[in-house]
Motif scaffolding. Structure first.
Motif, PDB file in Angstrom:
ATOM      1  N   LEU A 233       0.833  -1.204   0.000  1.00  0.00           N
ATOM      2  CA  LEU A 233       0.000   0.000   0.000  1.00  0.00           C
ATOM      3  C   LEU A 233       0.866   1.252   0.000  1.00  0.00           C
ATOM      4  N   LEU A 234       1.925   1.238   0.804  1.00  0.00           N
ATOM      5  CA  LEU A 234       2.795   2.406   0.893  1.00  0.00           C
ATOM      6  C   LEU A 234       3.683   2.567  -0.334  1.00  0.00           C
ATOM      7  N   TYR A 237       0.445   1.136  -4.165  1.00  0.00           N
ATOM      8  CA  TYR A 237      -0.934   1.580  -4.377  1.00  0.00           C
ATOM      9  C   TYR A 237      -1.116   3.076  -4.096  1.00  0.00           C
ATOM     10  N   PHE A 238      -0.604   3.565  -2.976  1.00  0.00           N
ATOM     11  CA  PHE A 238      -0.758   4.982  -2.664  1.00  0.00           C
ATOM     12  C   PHE A 238      -0.053   5.877  -3.690  1.00  0.00           C
ATOM     13  N   PRO A 239       1.211   5.603  -4.069  1.00  0.00           N
ATOM     14  CA  PRO A 239       1.833   6.440  -5.114  1.00  0.00           C
ATOM     15  C   PRO A 239       1.065   6.419  -6.435  1.00  0.00           C
ATOM     16  N   THR A 241      -2.151   5.891  -6.879  1.00  0.00           N
ATOM     17  CA  THR A 241      -3.392   6.655  -6.705  1.00  0.00           C
ATOM     18  C   THR A 241      -3.114   8.154  -6.699  1.00  0.00           C
ATOM     19  N   LEU A 242      -2.047   8.560  -6.043  1.00  0.00           N
ATOM     20  CA  LEU A 242      -1.704   9.986  -6.014  1.00  0.00           C
ATOM     21  C   LEU A 242      -1.338  10.506  -7.394  1.00  0.00           C
ATOM     22  N   SER A 299      -4.610   2.452 -13.658  1.00  0.00           N
ATOM     23  CA  SER A 299      -4.177   3.789 -13.236  1.00  0.00           C
ATOM     24  C   SER A 299      -3.385   4.476 -14.342  1.00  0.00           C
ATOM     25  N   ASN A 430     -11.997   1.389  -8.068  1.00  0.00           N
ATOM     26  CA  ASN A 430     -11.417   0.989  -6.781  1.00  0.00           C
ATOM     27  C   ASN A 430     -12.398   0.166  -5.961  1.00  0.00           C
ATOM     28  N   TRP A 434     -11.172  -3.651  -4.968  1.00  0.00           N
ATOM     29  CA  TRP A 434     -10.937  -4.080  -3.583  1.00  0.00           C
ATOM     30  C   TRP A 434     -12.006  -5.041  -3.105  1.00  0.00           C
TER      31      TRP A 434
END
Length: 438
Positions: A233-234, A237-239, A241-242, A299, A430, A434
């Motif tokens: 996630l860190l 996925y988070f990068p 999404t950002l 993405s 999303n 998920w």
């Protein structure tokens, strides 16, 4: 028997003389087979096995293998090693005696590398009981293959198996079995992995067939690992999404700010490419799609579509500006010609003297001309007749101007609609993603 005790002492301390003692002992005991050879005179020799897992060292997705350190213990009975004892105590020896007696030839199926620890000496222990029961234990580290399925990576669970089998003896000669069933496998409670949660260890057994040699007993150590998602996630996925959200910022930037919107689009596209490359570099080259691939490539498509959206907006804006320029040039040319040129039909309107000359000149597309003879109009009344003429070309000009205005409005509406469509579609994706993989 005192002969066995003498034999063991001679092996441990007399070196080569132990061989002579070995020969004389087997002769005195009347044994048909030497001690280092399995006796084939009866049924299959049962050999119980239990394992204590010391550590699960590593799991490699690239090589698709795992490394485990364990204590492997064998239990069997060899009446040739029985001896008389008043205290009924066992005798314990190190690895030097193993080469002098028969021990099971267990090996690890599908192992890539394995070794017996030898610090400070070989980690081998042999314990002989007075009734002939033998305990043979060794500490070994094994790297074995694990067939992993990455279709749900990194939201996956993997089941790996360590397999034990006799190399030479079929099930007719040697019978391997778990000594205490599922309790034959014990695990240190402190075992942990950085990326996985160890869910379950269990044992199974079955027969394995080889066409050239026959059937063999095979023991299985199965363990299930569930991958921790927080790291991915860190890092992934988070990068991703950002970056998708950052690409939406261009929808709020003025469409005439070409450098700002182009540089933002290119930056997000390149960043997404870097994230995809980094994830695939730490994974084997499998021929199927992984769960993380679906998320990253969708993405990437969102980011790429945001660049294409501005390309469409910029193109339509350019077309609209060209049409406006043509309309302005045509208006300038028409104003430079006589006002009555190209008039297809005329209309007249009588204006009294209360209108000033400036008011009459402000009527674009109309001409001023006397329409009645002077003798008809009374002298006291000053009337002015304005000749109004509307050309068909001016009607076409109005229609083109309305169409250009619509293009202007639609060009701006593309950004306006994108501000709602892109985030909404990504949120729906999303929710589906998920709900399917979690």
């Amino acid at each position: 028997m005192p002969y066995l005790r003498q034999f063991l002492i001679s092996v441990l301390f007399l070196g080569s003389f132990g061989e002579l003692a070995f020969q004389s002992l087997t002769t005195e005991l009347g044994l048909i087979f030497p001690l280092h050879v399995l006796s084939f005179a009866g049924p299959a020799i049962p050999v119980g096995v239990d394992v204590q897992v010391e550590s699960l060292d590593s799991i490699s997705e690239v090589d698709m293998d795992f490394t485990i350190t364990l204590y492997l213990r064998h239990y069997w009975k060899d009446e040739r090693l029985s001896f008389a004892s008043t205290t009924n105590k066992s005798m314990t020896f190190d690895g030097r005696l193993v080469k002098k007696i028969w021990v099971p030839d267990v090996f690890f199926v599908h192992s890539k590398r394995s070794f017996i620890h030898d610090t400070t000496t070989e980690n081998i222990m042999l314990r002989v009981f007075p009734d002939g029961h033998v305990l043979y234990s060794l500490r070994v580290t094994v790297t074995a293959a694990c067939n992993m399925d990455f279709s749900r990576f990194p939201l996956d669970s993997q089941t790996c198996t360590l397999e034990l089998e006799s190399y030479a003896y079929t099930d007719e000669d040697l019978m391997l079995y778990w000594k205490s069933g599922d309790e034959s496998l014990s695990i240190d409670d402190k075992i942990s992995l950085s990326q996985f949660l160890i869910q379950k260890f269990h044992t199974t057994s079955r027969l394995a067939f080889y066409s050239s040699t026959g059937w063999y007993n095979r023991l299985y150590i199965n363990f299930t690992l569930h991958r921790h998602i927080f790291f991915f996630l860190l890092q992934t996925y988070f990068p991703a999404t950002l970056m998708v959200m950052l690409s939406w910022v261009s929808f709020w930037i003025d469409r005439r700010a070409v450098p700002a919107r182009v540089s933002l689009g290119i930056t997000t596209v390149l960043t997404m490419s870097t994230i995809i490359t980094g994830v695939n570099a730490s994974m084997p080259r499998v021929s199927y799609i992984k769960a993380v691939d679906i998320y990253l490539w969708v993405s990437f498509v969102f980011v790429f579509l945001s660049v294409l959206e501005y390309a469409a907006v910029n193109y339509l804006t350019t077309v609209q500006e060209r049409r406006e320029r043509k309309l302005r040039d045509r208006a300038v040319r028409e104003q430079s010609l006589p006002c009555t040129c190209g008039m297809s039909h005329t209309r007249t309107m009588m204006l009294d003297g209360t209108y000033s000359e400036a008011d009459t000149n402000s009527l674009a597309g109309y001409t001023e001309a006397p329409m009645v003879p002077e003798d008809v109009v009374p002298e006291k009344q000053e009337h002015m007749v304005v000749h109004l003429s509307m050309s068909s070309e001016s009607t076409i000009t109005k229609k083109k101007g309305i169409r250009a205005l619509r293009i202007m409005q639609n060009t701006h509406a593309i950004d306006k609609y994108s501000r709602m469509i892109f985030p909404g579609a990504y949120i729906i994706f999303n929710i589906i993603y998920w709900s399917v993989y979690c």
